[in-house]
Enzyme design. Structure first.
Site, PDB file in Angstrom:
ATOM      1  N   SER A 137      39.573  47.238  23.393  1.00 45.09           N
ATOM      2  CA  SER A 137      40.690  46.311  23.240  1.00 45.09           C
ATOM      3  C   SER A 137      40.290  44.938  22.722  1.00 45.09           C
ATOM      4  O   SER A 137      41.116  44.262  22.118  1.00 45.09           O
ATOM      5  CB  SER A 137      41.447  46.184  24.559  1.00 45.09           C
ATOM      6  OG  SER A 137      40.567  45.859  25.604  1.00 45.09           O
ATOM      7  N   HIS A 148      45.363  51.677  22.809  1.00 44.05           N
ATOM      8  CA  HIS A 148      45.498  51.012  21.503  1.00 44.05           C
ATOM      9  C   HIS A 148      45.586  51.983  20.340  1.00 44.05           C
ATOM     10  O   HIS A 148      45.849  51.567  19.210  1.00 44.05           O
ATOM     11  CB  HIS A 148      44.326  50.055  21.262  1.00 44.05           C
ATOM     12  CG  HIS A 148      44.413  48.822  22.099  1.00 44.05           C
ATOM     13  ND1 HIS A 148      45.267  47.791  21.801  1.00 44.05           N
ATOM     14  CD2 HIS A 148      43.781  48.478  23.237  1.00 44.05           C
ATOM     15  CE1 HIS A 148      45.151  46.854  22.722  1.00 44.05           C
ATOM     16  NE2 HIS A 148      44.256  47.244  23.611  1.00 44.05           N
ATOM     17  N   LYS A 203      52.417  49.057  23.815  1.00 42.33           N
ATOM     18  CA  LYS A 203      51.801  48.499  22.615  1.00 42.33           C
ATOM     19  C   LYS A 203      52.557  48.997  21.376  1.00 42.33           C
ATOM     20  O   LYS A 203      53.662  48.553  21.132  1.00 42.33           O
ATOM     21  CB  LYS A 203      50.308  48.810  22.655  1.00 42.33           C
ATOM     22  CG  LYS A 203      49.710  47.947  23.766  1.00 42.33           C
ATOM     23  CD  LYS A 203      48.327  48.208  24.185  1.00 42.33           C
ATOM     24  CE  LYS A 203      47.991  47.170  25.256  1.00 42.33           C
ATOM     25  NZ  LYS A 203      46.893  47.538  26.097  1.00 42.33           N
TER      26      LYS A 203
HETATM   27  C1  LIG Z   1      46.688  47.183  27.479  1.00 34.75           C
HETATM   28  C2  LIG Z   1      45.710  48.161  27.975  1.00 34.75           C
HETATM   29  C3  LIG Z   1      45.917  48.816  29.179  1.00 34.75           C
HETATM   30  C4  LIG Z   1      47.050  48.470  30.098  1.00 34.75           C
HETATM   31  O1  LIG Z   1      48.257  48.897  29.595  1.00 34.75           O
HETATM   32  P1  LIG Z   1      49.605  48.156  30.042  1.00 34.75           P
HETATM   33  O2  LIG Z   1      50.650  49.154  29.734  1.00 34.75           O
HETATM   34  O3  LIG Z   1      49.695  46.903  29.259  1.00 34.75           O
HETATM   35  O4  LIG Z   1      49.474  47.886  31.514  1.00 34.75           O
HETATM   36  C5  LIG Z   1      44.993  49.772  29.548  1.00 34.75           C
HETATM   37  N1  LIG Z   1      43.932  50.057  28.786  1.00 34.75           N
HETATM   38  C6  LIG Z   1      43.694  49.435  27.621  1.00 34.75           C
HETATM   39  C7  LIG Z   1      42.506  49.805  26.800  1.00 34.75           C
HETATM   40  C8  LIG Z   1      44.572  48.453  27.195  1.00 34.75           C
HETATM   41  O5  LIG Z   1      44.311  47.784  26.078  1.00 34.75           O
END
Ligand SMILES: *Cc1c(COP(=O)(O)O)cnc(C)c1O
Length: 408
Positions: free
Chosen positions: A193, A221, A252
């Site tokens: 991320s 992602h 996302k």
């Molecule tokens: C954003 C993210 C999460 C968490 O997801 P949310 O739905 O925002 O709680 C988990 N793992 C990774 C790699 C992320 O980038």
């Protein structure tokens, strides 16, 4: 009805704030204090802050779906039919038609037998890790795994080993020394991320299999970004059916909110019974599920969104390559590594003064000395938007001669 008298109203019962103020000051002194801006508009490339327009390069809304008319319409229709709240956890009386439909759609999308929704991706990681490993087990994770994975590993109570970033031979040697544990679980982000690079999934699949370890992949992602049909890194690498636990986020590229685990039917039944962040929390509003379904449908029906995103990624990288020899990031996440937290904050402030929003990413989110501006691209950015970002990075002195490639 007799009111309860509050005798000591004048007395101060609150704790002293001294230690809080001390710790905040220590963060501020090290340029590590965090705060947020307030966005006064919808989440699009151009956003309003304090009545002014900024060009945003920091959203995970990769396909620009967060403000898509079809998603908004789906949510509105679901509110009209099902109301807003759910009033209870899924296992009590919160489970509604749209939760079932969304889980079916996620399983189809990810090519698994079943799927289970969590209120967020964070909770999906916490819930799955704590359900699958405990005291007599071992969990092995990449050094740059997302914070929610790290928290899940710690909270699980299992032995927790970290292997150097993407280093499969180190992973293998740790697995060789793990035969005394009841269960072994390997967990990795598919797209990291903060660096935007990708895990060597085919090798990790082989190693996990060879050492009889459970494999969990966080596709947060990659969902809606990688793969011809946007199904994620597993589709991209042709690894359907080879990952035990597939985690993803609807927050996302899908443009909604929520997390999920996809896998075999027994695995999902197990989580329904064991994953505490699933059991002990109220079900997501049905309208949220409708919005997520609309987002997934848009991704399935219009692959041109994904193509546009990848064109933007290629264009940004080609513009940056005039200035830099190596550009990190193999995804919509393109980090510009600055170094110290202070320098990263200063650069971010200069961009902000010139109408561009990219907050500085600092420790503990990234290792010390690697503070950065993390550019995230959206399909809804135009070539002009990207040109403007490059112009302003030059104007504020980040892309300078020392970055210029020797072309002789
Ligand atoms: C954003 C993210 C999460 C968490 O997801 P949310 O739905 O925002 O709680 C988990 N793992 C990774 C790699 C992320 O980038």
């Amino acid at each position: 009805m007799s009111a309860i008298k509050c005798e000591h109203r004048e007395k101060v019962y609150l704790m002293s704030n001294d230690f809080i103020l001390d710790e905040l000051k220590a963060l501020k002194d090290r340029a590590l204090l965090r705060d947020y801006k307030t966005i006064e508009s919808a989440q699009d490339p151009y956003i309003q802050i304090n009545g002014k327009t900024f060009l945003s390069f920091c959203s995970n809304n990769y396909l620009g779906l967060a403000n898509h008319p079809k998603i908004k319409q789906a949510a509105i229709e679901a509110i009209q039919q099902f109301g807003w709240g759910t009033g209870a956890s899924r296992l009590v009386s919160g489970n509604m038609t749209l939760h079932q439909e969304l889980e079916k759609k996620i399983a189809e999308f990810k090519g698994t037998e079943a799927a289970l929704l969590f209120p967020t991706g964070y909770m999906a990681n916490l819930g799955a890790l704590c359900a699958f490993v405990a005291k007599r087990d071992i969990v092995l994770g990449d050094k740059l795994n997302h914070a929610s994975i790290i928290d899940g590993c710690r909270l699980s109570g299992a032995a927790f080993r970290i292997y150097p970033h993407k280093n499969v031979s180190q992973l293998e040697s740790l697995l060789q020394r793990s035969s005394m544990y009841r269960r072994k679980l390997v967990v990795t982000d598919s797209v990291f991320s903060m660096d935007g690079d990708t895990a060597p999934l085919p090798e990790i699949v082989n190693i996990a299999k060879r050492y009889d370890a459970i494999l969990m992949v966080d596709d947060a992602h990659a969902t809606g970004v990688f793969g011809k049909q946007g199904k994620g890194m597993i589709e991209h690498c042709g690894l359907e059916g080879k990952i035990d636990i597939v985690m993803g986020s609807l927050s996302k590229a899908v443009g909604s909110i929520g997390g999920f685990i996809a896998g075999s039917k027994p695995l999902i039944d197990f989580l329904k019974n064991k994953a505490r962040p699933f059991i002990y929390t109220t079900a997501l509003p049905p309208a949220v599920c409708a919005a997520s379904m609309a987002g997934l449908t848009l991704i399935q029906e219009d692959v041109s969104l994904i193509d546009t995103l990848w064109k933007n990624i290629a264009f940004l990288k080609s513009r940056l390559s005039t200035f830099m020899d190596t550009i990190a990031g193999e995804s919509p996440i393109v980090p510009l590594i600055v170094g110290s937290a202070e320098d990263a904050v200063n650069l971010s402030t200069k961009l902000y003064q010139n109408g561009i929003l990219i907050p500085a990413i600092r420790p503990p989110t990234v290792p010390p000395g690697t503070s950065r501006l993390r550019i995230s691209l959206m399909a809804t950015h135009s070539a002009d938007d990207i040109n403007r970002l490059i112009d302003i990075l030059q104007y504020v002195g980040f892309l300078t001669r020392e970055h210029v490639k020797d072309v002789c």
